[in-house]
Write a protein that holds these residues in place. Structure first.
Motif, short mmCIF file in Angstrom:
data_model
loop_
_atom_site.label_atom_id
_atom_site.label_comp_id
_atom_site.label_asym_id
_atom_site.label_seq_id
_atom_site.Cartn_x
_atom_site.Cartn_y
_atom_site.Cartn_z
N VAL A 81 0.80 -1.44 0.06
CA VAL A 81 -0.03 -0.12 0.44
C VAL A 81 1.23 1.11 -0.41
CG1 VAL A 81 -1.74 1.43 1.22
CG2 VAL A 81 -2.21 -0.75 1.38
N ALA A 82 1.83 1.25 1.01
CA ALA A 82 2.52 2.50 0.94
C ALA A 82 3.28 2.50 -0.15
CB ALA A 82 3.36 2.42 2.76
N LYS A 83 4.27 1.52 -0.69
CA LYS A 83 5.32 1.79 -1.83
C LYS A 83 4.54 2.33 -2.96
CE LYS A 83 8.31 -1.71 -1.66
NZ LYS A 83 9.12 -2.84 -1.66
N ASN A 84 3.14 1.26 -2.85
CA ASN A 84 2.47 2.35 -4.29
C ASN A 84 2.45 3.47 -4.33
OD1 ASN A 84 0.77 1.90 -6.66
ND2 ASN A 84 -1.23 1.88 -5.28
N ARG A 85 2.02 3.46 -2.77
CA ARG A 85 1.58 5.07 -2.89
C ARG A 85 2.95 6.22 -3.14
NH1 ARG A 85 -3.63 6.57 -2.15
NH2 ARG A 85 -2.91 8.24 -0.89
N GLU A 86 4.00 5.77 -2.99
CA GLU A 86 5.13 6.81 -3.29
C GLU A 86 5.94 6.68 -4.72
OE1 GLU A 86 8.75 4.67 -0.34
OE2 GLU A 86 9.97 5.30 -1.87
N VAL A 87 5.33 5.41 -5.24
CA VAL A 87 5.71 5.40 -6.99
C VAL A 87 4.52 5.95 -7.36
CG1 VAL A 87 5.33 3.99 -8.81
CG2 VAL A 87 6.41 3.32 -6.46
N MET A 88 3.17 6.28 -6.96
CA MET A 88 2.37 7.16 -7.22
C MET A 88 2.88 8.54 -7.48
SD MET A 88 -0.68 4.94 -6.23
CE MET A 88 -1.42 6.59 -6.01
N GLY A 89 2.81 9.14 -6.37
CA GLY A 89 3.31 10.64 -5.70
C GLY A 89 2.04 11.29 -4.81
N ALA A 90 2.20 12.38 -5.23
CA ALA A 90 1.03 13.47 -4.71
C ALA A 90 0.78 12.97 -5.58
CB ALA A 90 1.48 15.20 -3.83
N THR A 91 -1.18 13.65 -5.32
CA THR A 91 -2.35 13.70 -5.53
C THR A 91 -2.78 14.42 -6.97
OG1 THR A 91 -3.64 12.85 -3.91
CG2 THR A 91 -4.69 13.71 -5.15
N ASN A 92 -1.73 15.77 -6.46
CA ASN A 92 -1.40 16.74 -7.34
C ASN A 92 -0.05 16.74 -8.10
OD1 ASN A 92 -1.42 19.26 -8.72
ND2 ASN A 92 -2.36 20.75 -7.24
N PRO A 93 0.08 15.77 -8.69
CA PRO A 93 0.84 16.41 -10.08
C PRO A 93 2.16 17.20 -10.05
CG PRO A 93 -0.50 16.58 -11.63
CD PRO A 93 -1.74 16.06 -9.94
N ALA A 94 1.44 18.86 -9.11
CA ALA A 94 2.37 19.90 -9.12
C ALA A 94 3.58 19.65 -7.94
CB ALA A 94 1.67 21.17 -9.29
N ASP A 95 2.60 18.76 -6.73
CA ASP A 95 3.19 18.65 -5.86
C ASP A 95 3.63 17.00 -5.39
OD1 ASP A 95 2.02 21.07 -4.75
OD2 ASP A 95 0.20 19.86 -4.62
N ALA A 96 3.93 16.45 -6.60
CA ALA A 96 4.26 15.75 -6.97
C ALA A 96 5.53 15.63 -6.86
CB ALA A 96 3.94 14.46 -8.18
N ALA A 97 6.69 14.38 -6.36
CA ALA A 97 8.60 14.13 -6.22
C ALA A 97 8.76 13.54 -7.85
CB ALA A 97 8.07 13.32 -5.55
N ALA A 98 10.01 14.45 -7.91
CA ALA A 98 10.50 13.73 -9.48
C ALA A 98 9.98 12.39 -9.40
CB ALA A 98 12.12 14.24 -9.14
N GLY A 99 10.41 11.67 -11.05
CA GLY A 99 10.67 10.74 -10.32
C GLY A 99 9.09 9.37 -10.29
N THR A 100 8.32 10.48 -9.90
CA THR A 100 6.67 9.52 -9.52
C THR A 100 6.07 9.52 -11.02
OG1 THR A 100 5.97 11.45 -9.03
CG2 THR A 100 6.87 10.50 -7.36
N ILE A 101 5.43 8.95 -10.62
CA ILE A 101 4.09 8.36 -11.89
C ILE A 101 3.08 10.01 -12.27
CG2 ILE A 101 1.97 7.00 -12.30
CD1 ILE A 101 2.96 4.94 -11.02
N ARG A 102 3.13 10.50 -11.19
CA ARG A 102 2.24 11.25 -11.42
C ARG A 102 2.66 12.49 -12.00
NH1 ARG A 102 -1.82 10.18 -5.88
NH2 ARG A 102 -3.48 9.39 -7.10
#
Ligand code: GTP
Ligand code: MG
Length: 138
Positions: A81-102
């Motif tokens: 659960v946590a690993k998937n959310r890490e790979v997804m990145g934050a809900t808003n792509p503007a806030d998502a960490a580099a390399g994440t799906i979002r």
């Protein structure tokens, strides 16, 4: 081993990103133990996202989730659960960490390419909404 429910959303299936997104999951050590491409009705999307029914974007969210094919899948791994959310990145792509799906693929806070369960208990309910036990092959 933990499992989580993932959805590749219509904005991503339309842009032919299923394989690139699956590679991110597999590279993170998540195993795809069930997967199917389906078309939801707005009503089916509404049941799935019922937790958000009081939110102002609920109608828009249901229409979007029914606007094209989705790929529903079960991901398995340690702390899935946590690993998937890490790979997804934050809900808003503007806030998502580099390399994440979002960060790489999402178009907006609404059309953000992927869904992932937010807890193990939610994951069990969400998996059962889309899959029978026979369809999960670990
Ligand atoms: P999910 O994995 O899809 O559940 O995303 P999340 O857990 O990161 O976000 P949340 O559960 O808070 O919201 C569910 C979904 O509603 C999001 O993924 C977005 O698709 C959509 N959503 C959230 N906030 C907004 C918003 O402000 N506007 C719009 N249009 N959609 C939103
Ligand atoms: Mg959520």
């Amino acid at each position: 081993v933990e499992r989580t429910l993932s959805i590749i959303k219509p904005d991503a299936t339309k842009r032919n990103l299923t394989g690139k997104i699956n590679a991110k999951f597999e590279d993170a050590g998540l195993r795809i133990v069930a997967q199917k491409r389906i078309q939801l009705t707005p009503e089916q999307a509404g049941v799935f996202y019922a937790v958000h029914k009081e939110r102002p974007f609920y109608g828009e969210l249901c229409e979007f989730m029914a606007s094209g094919p989705v790929v529903v899948q079960v991901l398995e791994g340690e702390g899935a659960v946590a690993k998937n959310r890490e790979v997804m990145g934050a809900t808003n792509p503007a806030d998502a960490a580099a390399g994440t799906i979002r960060a790489e693929f999402a178009e907006s806070v609404g059309e953000n390419s992927v869904h992932g369960s937010d807890a193990a208990e939610t994951a069990a309910v969400e998996i059962a909404y889309f899959f029978s036990g026979l369809e999960l092959v670990g």
